[in-house]
Design a protein around this motif. Structure first.
Motif, PDB file in Angstrom:
ATOM      1  N   ALA A 168       0.850  -1.193   0.000  1.00  0.00           N
ATOM      2  CA  ALA A 168       0.000   0.000   0.000  1.00  0.00           C
ATOM      3  C   ALA A 168       0.886   1.243   0.000  1.00  0.00           C
ATOM      4  CB  ALA A 168      -0.899  -0.001   1.224  1.00  0.00           C
ATOM      5  N   ILE A 169       0.548   2.165  -0.875  1.00  0.00           N
ATOM      6  CA  ILE A 169       1.313   3.407  -0.985  1.00  0.00           C
ATOM      7  C   ILE A 169       0.336   4.575  -0.863  1.00  0.00           C
ATOM      8  CG2 ILE A 169       2.864   4.788  -2.423  1.00  0.00           C
ATOM      9  CD1 ILE A 169       3.414   2.174  -4.012  1.00  0.00           C
ATOM     10  N   TYR A 170       0.644   5.477   0.036  1.00  0.00           N
ATOM     11  CA  TYR A 170      -0.157   6.683   0.172  1.00  0.00           C
ATOM     12  C   TYR A 170       0.645   7.825  -0.418  1.00  0.00           C
ATOM     13  CZ  TYR A 170      -2.613   3.644   3.354  1.00  0.00           C
ATOM     14  OH  TYR A 170      -3.296   2.579   3.886  1.00  0.00           O
ATOM     15  N   SER A 171      -0.015   8.585  -1.288  1.00  0.00           N
ATOM     16  CA  SER A 171       0.711   9.675  -1.944  1.00  0.00           C
ATOM     17  C   SER A 171      -0.111  10.945  -1.931  1.00  0.00           C
ATOM     18  CB  SER A 171       1.069   9.286  -3.379  1.00  0.00           C
ATOM     19  OG  SER A 171      -0.093   9.136  -4.158  1.00  0.00           O
ATOM     20  N   ILE A 172       0.604  12.037  -2.076  1.00  0.00           N
ATOM     21  CA  ILE A 172      -0.005  13.361  -2.200  1.00  0.00           C
ATOM     22  C   ILE A 172       0.663  14.059  -3.371  1.00  0.00           C
ATOM     23  CG2 ILE A 172      -0.697  13.581   0.227  1.00  0.00           C
ATOM     24  CD1 ILE A 172       1.842  15.175   0.734  1.00  0.00           C
ATOM     25  N   ARG A 173       0.137  15.200  -3.745  1.00  0.00           N
ATOM     26  CA  ARG A 173       0.664  15.969  -4.874  1.00  0.00           C
ATOM     27  C   ARG A 173       1.528  17.129  -4.360  1.00  0.00           C
ATOM     28  NH1 ARG A 173      -0.498  12.132  -7.432  1.00  0.00           N
ATOM     29  NH2 ARG A 173      -2.330  11.833  -8.702  1.00  0.00           N
ATOM     30  N   PRO A 174       2.464  17.585  -5.176  1.00  0.00           N
ATOM     31  CA  PRO A 174       3.341  18.690  -4.761  1.00  0.00           C
ATOM     32  C   PRO A 174       2.583  19.980  -4.435  1.00  0.00           C
ATOM     33  CG  PRO A 174       4.146  17.673  -6.791  1.00  0.00           C
ATOM     34  CD  PRO A 174       2.805  17.070  -6.501  1.00  0.00           C
ATOM     35  N   ALA A 195       1.115  14.008 -11.518  1.00  0.00           N
ATOM     36  CA  ALA A 195      -0.174  13.552 -12.035  1.00  0.00           C
ATOM     37  C   ALA A 195      -0.089  12.177 -12.697  1.00  0.00           C
ATOM     38  CB  ALA A 195      -0.729  14.577 -13.023  1.00  0.00           C
ATOM     39  N   ASN A 196       1.108  11.786 -13.162  1.00  0.00           N
ATOM     40  CA  ASN A 196       1.292  10.469 -13.791  1.00  0.00           C
ATOM     41  C   ASN A 196       1.680   9.389 -12.791  1.00  0.00           C
ATOM     42  OD1 ASN A 196       0.801  11.565 -16.357  1.00  0.00           O
ATOM     43  ND2 ASN A 196       2.923  12.265 -16.486  1.00  0.00           N
ATOM     44  N   GLY A 197       1.807   9.743 -11.521  1.00  0.00           N
ATOM     45  CA  GLY A 197       2.181   8.779 -10.500  1.00  0.00           C
ATOM     46  C   GLY A 197       3.678   8.617 -10.317  1.00  0.00           C
ATOM     47  N   ALA A 198       4.463   9.454 -10.983  1.00  0.00           N
ATOM     48  CA  ALA A 198       5.921   9.383 -10.854  1.00  0.00           C
ATOM     49  C   ALA A 198       6.363  10.027  -9.545  1.00  0.00           C
ATOM     50  CB  ALA A 198       6.596  10.079 -12.028  1.00  0.00           C
ATOM     51  N   LEU A 199       7.329   9.412  -8.901  1.00  0.00           N
ATOM     52  CA  LEU A 199       7.859   9.900  -7.627  1.00  0.00           C
ATOM     53  C   LEU A 199       8.631  11.202  -7.838  1.00  0.00           C
ATOM     54  CD1 LEU A 199       8.374   9.204  -4.590  1.00  0.00           C
ATOM     55  CD2 LEU A 199      10.457   8.058  -5.359  1.00  0.00           C
ATOM     56  N   VAL A 200       8.229  12.252  -7.112  1.00  0.00           N
ATOM     57  CA  VAL A 200       8.939  13.534  -7.202  1.00  0.00           C
ATOM     58  C   VAL A 200       9.480  13.990  -5.857  1.00  0.00           C
ATOM     59  CG1 VAL A 200       7.716  14.325  -9.265  1.00  0.00           C
ATOM     60  CG2 VAL A 200       6.795  14.886  -6.994  1.00  0.00           C
ATOM     61  N   GLY A 201       9.086  13.293  -4.781  1.00  0.00           N
ATOM     62  CA  GLY A 201       9.573  13.674  -3.463  1.00  0.00           C
ATOM     63  C   GLY A 201       8.983  12.796  -2.382  1.00  0.00           C
ATOM     64  N   ARG A 219       9.486  14.690  10.037  1.00  0.00           N
ATOM     65  CA  ARG A 219      10.678  15.486  10.317  1.00  0.00           C
ATOM     66  C   ARG A 219      10.745  16.734   9.427  1.00  0.00           C
ATOM     67  NH1 ARG A 219      15.693  11.830  10.476  1.00  0.00           N
ATOM     68  NH2 ARG A 219      14.652  11.145  12.356  1.00  0.00           N
ATOM     69  N   ASP A 220      10.388  16.581   8.136  1.00  0.00           N
ATOM     70  CA  ASP A 220      10.357  17.737   7.224  1.00  0.00           C
ATOM     71  C   ASP A 220       9.366  18.786   7.728  1.00  0.00           C
ATOM     72  OD1 ASP A 220      12.135  16.549   5.339  1.00  0.00           O
ATOM     73  OD2 ASP A 220      10.464  15.485   4.385  1.00  0.00           O
ATOM     74  N   ILE A 221       8.215  18.315   8.187  1.00  0.00           N
ATOM     75  CA  ILE A 221       7.173  19.227   8.666  1.00  0.00           C
ATOM     76  C   ILE A 221       7.624  19.930   9.942  1.00  0.00           C
ATOM     77  CG2 ILE A 221       4.807  19.350   9.542  1.00  0.00           C
ATOM     78  CD1 ILE A 221       4.215  16.944   7.606  1.00  0.00           C
ATOM     79  N   VAL A 222       8.266  19.214  10.836  1.00  0.00           N
ATOM     80  CA  VAL A 222       8.740  19.812  12.088  1.00  0.00           C
ATOM     81  C   VAL A 222       9.771  20.904  11.796  1.00  0.00           C
ATOM     82  CG1 VAL A 222      10.089  19.354  14.184  1.00  0.00           C
ATOM     83  CG2 VAL A 222       8.195  17.854  13.559  1.00  0.00           C
ATOM     84  N   GLU A 225       5.519  20.921  -2.045  1.00  0.00           N
ATOM     85  CA  GLU A 225       6.732  21.019  -2.866  1.00  0.00           C
ATOM     86  C   GLU A 225       7.785  21.939  -2.248  1.00  0.00           C
ATOM     87  OE1 GLU A 225       5.441  22.354  -6.694  1.00  0.00           O
ATOM     88  OE2 GLU A 225       4.403  24.095  -5.872  1.00  0.00           O
ATOM     89  N   ASP A 226       7.363  22.853  -1.364  1.00  0.00           N
ATOM     90  CA  ASP A 226       8.310  23.757  -0.707  1.00  0.00           C
ATOM     91  C   ASP A 226       8.971  23.127   0.514  1.00  0.00           C
ATOM     92  OD1 ASP A 226       7.600  25.711  -2.568  1.00  0.00           O
ATOM     93  OD2 ASP A 226       5.981  26.485  -1.283  1.00  0.00           O
ATOM     94  N   VAL A 227       8.444  22.016   0.981  1.00  0.00           N
ATOM     95  CA  VAL A 227       8.920  21.411   2.222  1.00  0.00           C
ATOM     96  C   VAL A 227       9.488  20.001   2.007  1.00  0.00           C
ATOM     97  CG1 VAL A 227       8.218  20.774   4.578  1.00  0.00           C
ATOM     98  CG2 VAL A 227       7.175  22.760   3.464  1.00  0.00           C
TER      99      VAL A 227
END
Length: 173
Positions: free
Chosen positions: A44-50, A74-80, A85-88, A104-106
């Motif tokens: 299972a993979i959970y993803s969000i958009r930039p 939008a094509n499902g390719a990994l961009v980040g 920890r990034d959020i903190v 995308e900024d974080v």
């Protein structure tokens, strides 16, 4: 005493050598692959958009009970990848103003991935050396799963419990 009885001699007891340790049992943990872990864990993979907000990302992390989420186009390719920890870190830089920022900024853009054929020990080394706890799994088709340092440790602990049970059965008979 019956006439057919004869005391056993060495020739009668052909040795069936058994060992509690062998090359197979000692190397089984080292040979376990990321794919082995995924086959038991699921992929299972959970993803969000930039362009999503950090606020949305935080909700996904909370609702799915996960510590990181992959960021895909939008094509499902990994961009980040975006981790707690990034959020903190962003929270420390922009207290009270973090949630409206774009993912995308974080997010971490230079994502280290691993293939399902790689030994689990390589995943553990990579995560330990890189000081991160989540690593996307990719193959020729793209993103196929996510492993965490907790997954790797749990997989190894389960294997150790199984090995201990096998040894106990060998001893007890």
């Amino acid at each position: 005493m019956p006439t057919s009885y004869r005391a056993p001699n060495r020739a009668d007891t052909t040795s069936k050598k058994t060992t509690s340790q062998s090359a197979t049992t000692n190397l089984s943990a080292a040979e376990a692959t990321v794919g082995d872990l995924l086959s038991g864990k699921g992929n299972a993979i959970y993803s969000i958009r930039p362009q999503d907000t950090i606020g949305h990302a935080v909700e996904v992390l909370r609702d799915k009970h996960i510590g990181a989420v992959v960021v895909t186009d939008a094509n499902g390719a990994l961009v980040g990848i975006l981790s707690e920890r990034d959020i903190v870190r962003k929270l420390a830089d922009t207290p009270g103003r973090t949630l409206p920022h774009k993912v995308e900024d974080v997010m971490t853009k230079d994502v280290q991935t691993i293939s399902p054929e790689e030994p689990l020990v390589n995943a553990l080394k990579t995560m330990t050396n890189g000081k991160f706890r989540h690593m996307p799994v990719t193959d020729a088709t793209g993103l196929i799963g996510m492993v965490t340092i907790g997954d790797v440790v749990n997989y190894r602990l389960t294997a150790l419990e199984h090995e201990a049970l096998q040894m106990k059965q060998l001893i007890v008979g």
